[in-house]
Design an enzyme around this catalytic site. Structure first.
Site, PDB file in Angstrom:
ATOM      1  N   SER A   1     -32.677   2.537  -2.467  1.00 51.41           N
ATOM      2  CA  SER A   1     -31.533   1.795  -3.181  1.00 51.41           C
ATOM      3  C   SER A   1     -31.642   0.400  -2.731  1.00 51.41           C
ATOM      4  CB  SER A   1     -30.294   2.126  -2.935  1.00 51.41           C
ATOM      5  OG  SER A   1     -29.985   1.928  -1.528  1.00 51.41           O
TER       6      SER A   1
ATOM      7  N   GLU B   1     -13.751  10.640  11.934  1.00 53.89           N
ATOM      8  CA  GLU B   1     -13.856  11.288  10.714  1.00 53.89           C
ATOM      9  C   GLU B   1     -15.427  10.961  10.332  1.00 53.89           C
ATOM     10  OE1 GLU B   1     -11.747  13.435   8.983  1.00 53.89           O
ATOM     11  OE2 GLU B   1     -13.449  13.404   7.753  1.00 53.89           O
TER      12      GLU B   1
ATOM     13  N   ARG C   1       0.730  -1.270  -0.243  1.00 55.24           N
ATOM     14  CA  ARG C   1       0.006  -0.137  -0.170  1.00 55.24           C
ATOM     15  C   ARG C   1       0.865   1.216   0.080  1.00 55.24           C
ATOM     16  NH1 ARG C   1      -5.794   0.312   3.426  1.00 55.24           N
ATOM     17  NH2 ARG C   1      -6.801   0.423   1.365  1.00 55.24           N
TER      18      ARG C   1
ATOM     19  N   GLY D   1     -29.993  -1.284  -1.172  1.00 51.01           N
ATOM     20  CA  GLY D   1     -29.521  -1.292   0.123  1.00 51.01           C
ATOM     21  C   GLY D   1     -27.963  -0.397   0.286  1.00 51.01           C
TER      22      GLY D   1
ATOM     23  N   GLY E   1     -24.629   0.146   1.389  1.00 50.59           N
ATOM     24  CA  GLY E   1     -23.109  -0.802   1.820  1.00 50.59           C
ATOM     25  C   GLY E   1     -22.066   0.061   2.387  1.00 50.59           C
TER      26      GLY E   1
ATOM     27  N   LEU F   1     -16.088  11.900   6.686  1.00 49.72           N
ATOM     28  CA  LEU F   1     -15.981  12.100   5.395  1.00 49.72           C
ATOM     29  C   LEU F   1     -16.717  11.005   4.776  1.00 49.72           C
ATOM     30  CD1 LEU F   1     -14.074   9.684   3.898  1.00 49.72           C
ATOM     31  CD2 LEU F   1     -12.070  11.127   4.798  1.00 49.72           C
TER      32      LEU F   1
ATOM     33  N   CYS G   1     -18.497   1.139   6.803  1.00 44.10           N
ATOM     34  CA  CYS G   1     -18.742   1.903   7.885  1.00 44.10           C
ATOM     35  C   CYS G   1     -20.362   1.462   8.560  1.00 44.10           C
ATOM     36  CB  CYS G   1     -18.816   3.430   7.993  1.00 44.10           C
ATOM     37  SG  CYS G   1     -17.089   3.736   7.657  1.00 44.10           S
TER      38      CYS G   1
ATOM     39  N   LYS H   1     -20.813   2.375  -3.976  1.00 45.19           N
ATOM     40  CA  LYS H   1     -21.568   3.386  -4.259  1.00 45.19           C
ATOM     41  C   LYS H   1     -20.654   4.008  -5.455  1.00 45.19           C
ATOM     42  CE  LYS H   1     -20.802   7.332  -1.742  1.00 45.19           C
ATOM     43  NZ  LYS H   1     -20.614   8.358  -0.798  1.00 45.19           N
TER      44      LYS H   1
HETATM   45  N1  LIG Z   1     -13.646   4.345   5.055  1.00 51.41           N
HETATM   46  C1  LIG Z   1     -14.521   5.666   5.409  1.00 51.41           C
HETATM   47  O1  LIG Z   1     -15.064   6.113   4.614  1.00 51.41           O
HETATM   48  C2  LIG Z   1     -14.231   5.781   6.901  1.00 51.41           C
HETATM   49  C3  LIG Z   1     -15.028   7.197   7.113  1.00 51.41           C
HETATM   50  C4  LIG Z   1     -14.881   7.544   8.454  1.00 51.41           C
HETATM   51  C5  LIG Z   1     -14.247   6.660   9.308  1.00 51.41           C
HETATM   52  N2  LIG Z   1     -13.568   5.523   9.074  1.00 51.41           N
HETATM   53  C6  LIG Z   1     -13.017   4.733  10.149  1.00 51.41           C
HETATM   54  O2  LIG Z   1     -11.586   4.986  10.007  1.00 51.41           O
HETATM   55  C7  LIG Z   1     -10.994   3.679  10.362  1.00 51.41           C
HETATM   56  C8  LIG Z   1     -10.207   3.565   9.140  1.00 51.41           C
HETATM   57  O3  LIG Z   1     -10.711   3.209   7.890  1.00 51.41           O
HETATM   58  P1  LIG Z   1     -10.295   3.061   6.666  1.00 51.41           P
HETATM   59  O4  LIG Z   1     -11.367   2.883   5.414  1.00 51.41           O
HETATM   60  O5  LIG Z   1      -9.290   4.155   6.136  1.00 51.41           O
HETATM   61  O6  LIG Z   1      -9.530   1.426   6.596  1.00 51.41           O
HETATM   62  P2  LIG Z   1      -8.485   0.963   5.876  1.00 51.41           P
HETATM   63  O7  LIG Z   1      -8.511  -0.599   5.771  1.00 51.41           O
HETATM   64  O8  LIG Z   1      -8.659   1.405   4.341  1.00 51.41           O
HETATM   65  O9  LIG Z   1      -7.172   1.467   6.118  1.00 51.41           O
HETATM   66  C9  LIG Z   1      -6.411   1.143   7.395  1.00 51.41           C
HETATM   67  C10 LIG Z   1      -5.017   0.659   7.074  1.00 51.41           C
HETATM   68  O10 LIG Z   1      -4.428   0.849   8.505  1.00 51.41           O
HETATM   69  C11 LIG Z   1      -3.517  -0.228   8.383  1.00 51.41           C
HETATM   70  N3  LIG Z   1      -2.979  -0.928   9.688  1.00 51.41           N
HETATM   71  C12 LIG Z   1      -3.749  -1.857  10.274  1.00 51.41           C
HETATM   72  N4  LIG Z   1      -3.072  -1.882  11.577  1.00 51.41           N
HETATM   73  C13 LIG Z   1      -1.752  -1.301  11.593  1.00 51.41           C
HETATM   74  C14 LIG Z   1      -0.604  -1.106  12.280  1.00 51.41           C
HETATM   75  N5  LIG Z   1      -1.055  -1.806  13.721  1.00 51.41           N
HETATM   76  N6  LIG Z   1       0.242  -0.591  12.113  1.00 51.41           N
HETATM   77  C15 LIG Z   1       0.213   0.299  10.876  1.00 51.41           C
HETATM   78  N7  LIG Z   1      -0.864   0.038   9.894  1.00 51.41           N
HETATM   79  C16 LIG Z   1      -1.722  -0.594  10.492  1.00 51.41           C
HETATM   80  C17 LIG Z   1      -3.865  -1.306   7.344  1.00 51.41           C
HETATM   81  O11 LIG Z   1      -2.544  -2.007   6.815  1.00 51.41           O
HETATM   82  C18 LIG Z   1      -4.764  -0.519   6.265  1.00 51.41           C
HETATM   83  O12 LIG Z   1      -3.702   0.104   5.374  1.00 51.41           O
HETATM   84  C19 LIG Z   1     -11.974   2.847  10.743  1.00 51.41           C
HETATM   85  O13 LIG Z   1     -11.997   2.698  12.028  1.00 51.41           O
HETATM   86  C20 LIG Z   1     -13.222   3.326  10.058  1.00 51.41           C
HETATM   87  O14 LIG Z   1     -14.288   2.854  10.538  1.00 51.41           O
HETATM   88  C21 LIG Z   1     -13.743   5.237   7.910  1.00 51.41           C
HETATM   89  O1  LIG Z   2     -29.934   8.350   0.168  1.00 51.43           O
HETATM   90  C1  LIG Z   2     -28.954   7.481   0.207  1.00 51.43           C
HETATM   91  C2  LIG Z   2     -27.739   7.495   0.531  1.00 51.43           C
HETATM   92  C3  LIG Z   2     -27.154   6.824   0.737  1.00 51.43           C
HETATM   93  N1  LIG Z   2     -26.998   5.367   0.189  1.00 51.43           N
HETATM   94  C4  LIG Z   2     -26.167   4.060   0.399  1.00 51.43           C
HETATM   95  O2  LIG Z   2     -25.463   4.155   1.488  1.00 51.43           O
HETATM   96  C5  LIG Z   2     -24.169   3.700   1.676  1.00 51.43           C
HETATM   97  C6  LIG Z   2     -23.306   4.789   2.228  1.00 51.43           C
HETATM   98  O3  LIG Z   2     -23.326   5.969   1.593  1.00 51.43           O
HETATM   99  P1  LIG Z   2     -22.428   7.262   2.244  1.00 51.43           P
HETATM  100  O4  LIG Z   2     -23.012   7.514   3.472  1.00 51.43           O
HETATM  101  O5  LIG Z   2     -22.510   8.246   1.240  1.00 51.43           O
HETATM  102  O6  LIG Z   2     -20.895   6.679   2.104  1.00 51.43           O
HETATM  103  P2  LIG Z   2     -19.881   6.143   3.163  1.00 51.43           P
HETATM  104  O7  LIG Z   2     -18.352   6.248   2.500  1.00 51.43           O
HETATM  105  O8  LIG Z   2     -20.151   4.969   3.797  1.00 51.43           O
HETATM  106  O9  LIG Z   2     -20.024   7.299   4.406  1.00 51.43           O
HETATM  107  C7  LIG Z   2     -20.620   6.814   5.700  1.00 51.43           C
HETATM  108  O10 LIG Z   2     -19.817   6.372   6.289  1.00 51.43           O
HETATM  109  C8  LIG Z   2     -18.604   7.132   6.741  1.00 51.43           C
HETATM  110  C9  LIG Z   2     -17.667   6.099   7.582  1.00 51.43           C
HETATM  111  O11 LIG Z   2     -18.061   6.183   8.956  1.00 51.43           O
HETATM  112  C10 LIG Z   2     -18.956   8.582   7.307  1.00 51.43           C
HETATM  113  O12 LIG Z   2     -17.752   9.120   7.696  1.00 51.43           O
HETATM  114  C11 LIG Z   2     -19.851   9.002   6.488  1.00 51.43           C
HETATM  115  O13 LIG Z   2     -20.066  10.411   7.270  1.00 51.43           O
HETATM  116  C12 LIG Z   2     -21.151   8.338   6.266  1.00 51.43           C
HETATM  117  O14 LIG Z   2     -21.888   9.075   5.248  1.00 51.43           O
HETATM  118  C13 LIG Z   2     -23.970   3.548   0.252  1.00 51.43           C
HETATM  119  O15 LIG Z   2     -24.074   2.431  -0.228  1.00 51.43           O
HETATM  120  C14 LIG Z   2     -24.886   4.372  -0.825  1.00 51.43           C
HETATM  121  O16 LIG Z   2     -25.161   4.072  -1.792  1.00 51.43           O
HETATM  122  C15 LIG Z   2     -28.359   5.102  -0.047  1.00 51.43           C
HETATM  123  O17 LIG Z   2     -28.748   4.148  -0.485  1.00 51.43           O
HETATM  124  N2  LIG Z   2     -29.283   5.932  -0.180  1.00 51.43           N
END
Ligand SMILES: NC(=O)c1ccc[n+]([C@@H]2O[C@H](COP(=O)([O-])OP(=O)(O)OC[C@H]3O[C@@H](n4cnc5c(N)ncnc54)[C@H](O)[C@@H]3O)[C@@H](O)[C@H]2O)c1
Ligand SMILES: O=c1ccn([C@@H]2O[C@H](COP(=O)(O)OP(=O)(O)O[C@H]3O[C@H](CO)[C@@H](O)[C@H](O)[C@H]3O)[C@@H](O)[C@H]2O)c(=O)[nH]1
Length: 465
Positions: free
Chosen positions: A271, A163, A41, A273, A275, A165, A278, A341
């Site tokens: 939709s 976070e 990565r 459902g 996915g 986002l 999170c 999505k």
């Molecule tokens: N994906 C999202 O949209 C999103 C948004 C908000 C919050 N979150 C939260 O943020 C966190 C991270 O999510 P993500 O989607 O970025 O995960 P991810 O799987 O994309 O990335 C996590 C990374 O951490 C690394 N890692 C794991 N253990 C490690 C260690 N001990 N030392 C060094 N590296 C290590 C992994 O190799 C991986 O590359 C989760 O708790 C998730 O719930 C995710």
């Molecule tokens: O009206 C809607 C909105 C969303 N979705 C679906 O819901 C899922 C999640 O969508 P979205 O929330 O836009 O994306 P994520 O990246 O999963 O973001 C959510 O999860 C993140 C991880 O925690 C949070 O940080 C964000 O605030 C929260 O929106 C996807 O499958 C979308 O297609 C629907 O079906 N209908």
């Protein structure tokens, strides 16, 4: 309040990568190093060809191009990153536990604990440790216990900074965040740490959007925000089933209720459902926490959001089978989309995986097209379910990069992701390619029903009869 000059982020994933890129862009005087144990990565983040970054996110590669090598660095030397930084973000994955106590519901905190132990081992000077990962309420207590027992006299301040986002719009969400949440101890040193982190975000966000709370409120608010968002999707999806029986139109209902400013119009798109990595994980975690405090009714209330989502995915797959004369065995069904999505290459918990699995059980022949998801990922998603032999997944399901040709002699198309490009396809040509009657099952409400029907399609759209 101390101004920070060096930040380290552990975890170069969907959160760590984009978040740190934006901090580096907006805070040129701060050196930001993103570290990860996964060397592949890190190599992808350092690739000269920016199309090879491990994450697809609109606007990300432009920011990486501007900052990488100046004040943004990606490295697999985790210890060095920790050692040099004054502020360490923990942004590692916290999936649902697949073993032991809490299996299937609780968050697996193995990676978090490993990070804490690593920081405890390496740190020689005082540090601010920021929980960026989504964590169960009171996790900071565990971190504190590990960090405060190093015996080296190093002092750690622990902050919660979840976070918010969403993938596909991550850069915009970071640049224009509705709010930033910072939880920390209500002591003078806790306040100073919160102010240091606020100062970082104040480089580009107005101060009034930066909320400070205690640690526990911050940790819990993240789970609650996701639970409320997912609940809206499950609520409108439950109504979609009713619309299909009553000639009501789910989009019209959503619009009508969304005009009420107390309800609001966002997140009401019915939709196939929800996915993503999170929603399900965080609700299950909330359910587990409620149960562990003996709050059974609270747990059951939130669990229903997941039950409704599973129903929606199952309902979509069952409708395909029953509409295709109760058998899909040997029938070619083209999937448009696999990502959870549009505008992301992330497939975690994507509805497409579960719909495909259900149809493969019925021995359908599936051909998948997704503009950003690799063949390797699609097979890995299916194999992970463990429903059948991986060999059979490869026999029954093919992946294509040619979406129009794929429809030759197809019985049906199922739209699983709302990629914009699907709207621009020559649907007349697709119709000509397909066996008749030609079915389209629109799980994203992307296409116009009348236009599709006038071409000749048997068109099924979620939430319309
Ligand atoms: N994906 C999202 O949209 C999103 C948004 C908000 C919050 N979150 C939260 O943020 C966190 C991270 O999510 P993500 O989607 O970025 O995960 P991810 O799987 O994309 O990335 C996590 C990374 O951490 C690394 N890692 C794991 N253990 C490690 C260690 N001990 N030392 C060094 N590296 C290590 C992994 O190799 C991986 O590359 C989760 O708790 C998730 O719930 C995710
Ligand atoms: O009206 C809607 C909105 C969303 N979705 C679906 O819901 C899922 C999640 O969508 P979205 O929330 O836009 O994306 P994520 O990246 O999963 O973001 C959510 O999860 C993140 C991880 O925690 C949070 O940080 C964000 O605030 C929260 O929106 C996807 O499958 C979308 O297609 C629907 O079906 N209908």
């Amino acid at each position: 309040m101390k101004k920070i000059s060096k930040i380290c982020c552990i975890g170069a994933g969907y959160v760590g990568g984009p978040t740190m890129s934006v901090i580096a862009l907006k805070c040129p005087e701060i050196q930001v190093t993103v570290v990860d144990l996964n060397e592949k990565r890190i190599a992808q983040w350092n690739d000269d060809n920016l199309d090879n970054l491990p994450i697809y996110e609109p606007g990300l590669k432009e920011i990486v191009a501007e900052t990488r090598g100046k004040n943004l660095f990606f490295s697999s030397d985790v210890d060095k990153g920790i050692d040099e930084a004054e502020m360490i973000f923990i942004s590692v994955n916290t999936p649902t536990k697949t073993y032991g106590k809490g299996k299937g519901q609780a968050a697996d905190l193995k990676n978090i604990e490993l990070c804490a132990r690593n920081i405890a081992k390496v740190a020689k000077e005082d540090k601010i440790v920021v929980e960026k990962s989504t964590l169960p309420v009171r996790t900071a207590e565990t971190l504190k216990s590990i960090l405060d027992n190093t015996g080296k006299g190093v002092k750690f301040e622990i902050l919660s900074n979840p976070e918010f986002l969403a993938e596909g719009t991550a850069i915009d969400d970071l640049l224009n965040a509705d709010r930033v949440l910072i939880g920390g101890d209500e002591t003078p040193s806790g306040q100073a740490a919160k102010d240091s982190l606020s100062w970082v975000y104040e480089h580009w966000l107005p101060k009034e959007r930066i909320l400070q709370t205690n640690v526990w409120s911050s940790e819990l608010s993240k789970l609650v925000a996701n639970a409320f968002l997912a609940q809206r999707v499950s609520s409108i999806n439950s109504i979609s089933a009713l619309c299909e029986k009553t000639d009501a139109n789910v989009a019209e209902v959503a619009r009508a209720i969304g005009f009420d400013s107390r309800i609001g119009s966002k997140f009401l798109n019915s939709s196939v459902g929800f996915g993503g990595s999170c929603f399900q994980k965080d609700i299950l975690n909330l359910v587990y926490i409620a149960k562990s405090f003996g709050l059974q009714e609270v747990a059951e209330y939130w669990e229903q959001v997941i039950i409704m989502n599973d129903y929606q995915k199952r309902r979509f797959a069952e409708n395909i089978v029953s509409t295709l004369y109760n058998t899909v065995s040997g029938k070619k069904i083209v999937f448009y989309g696999w990502a959870f999505k549009k505008d992301t290459n992330d497939t975690r918990e994507s509805a497409a995986i579960y719909v495909a699995d259900a149809l493969l059980e019925e021995k359908a022949q599936i051909v998948v097209y997704d503009p950003k998801v690799s063949e390797e990922t699609i097979y890995a998603d299916l194999d992970y379910l463990g429903t059948r032999d991986p060999k059979e997944n490869r026999e029954l399901l093919q992946v294509t990069k040619a979406p129009i040709e794929a429809t030759k002699d197809a019985h049906a198309i199922a739209i699983l992701t709302e990629w914009d490009e699907f709207k621009t396809y020559d649907w007349k040509k697709i119709y000509a390619n397909m066996l008749k009657p030609a079915f389209v099952f629109d799980g994203r409400r992307l296409l116009d029903k009348d236009a599709m029907a006038s071409i000749g399609f048997k068109f099924y759209k979620i939430g319309e009869s």
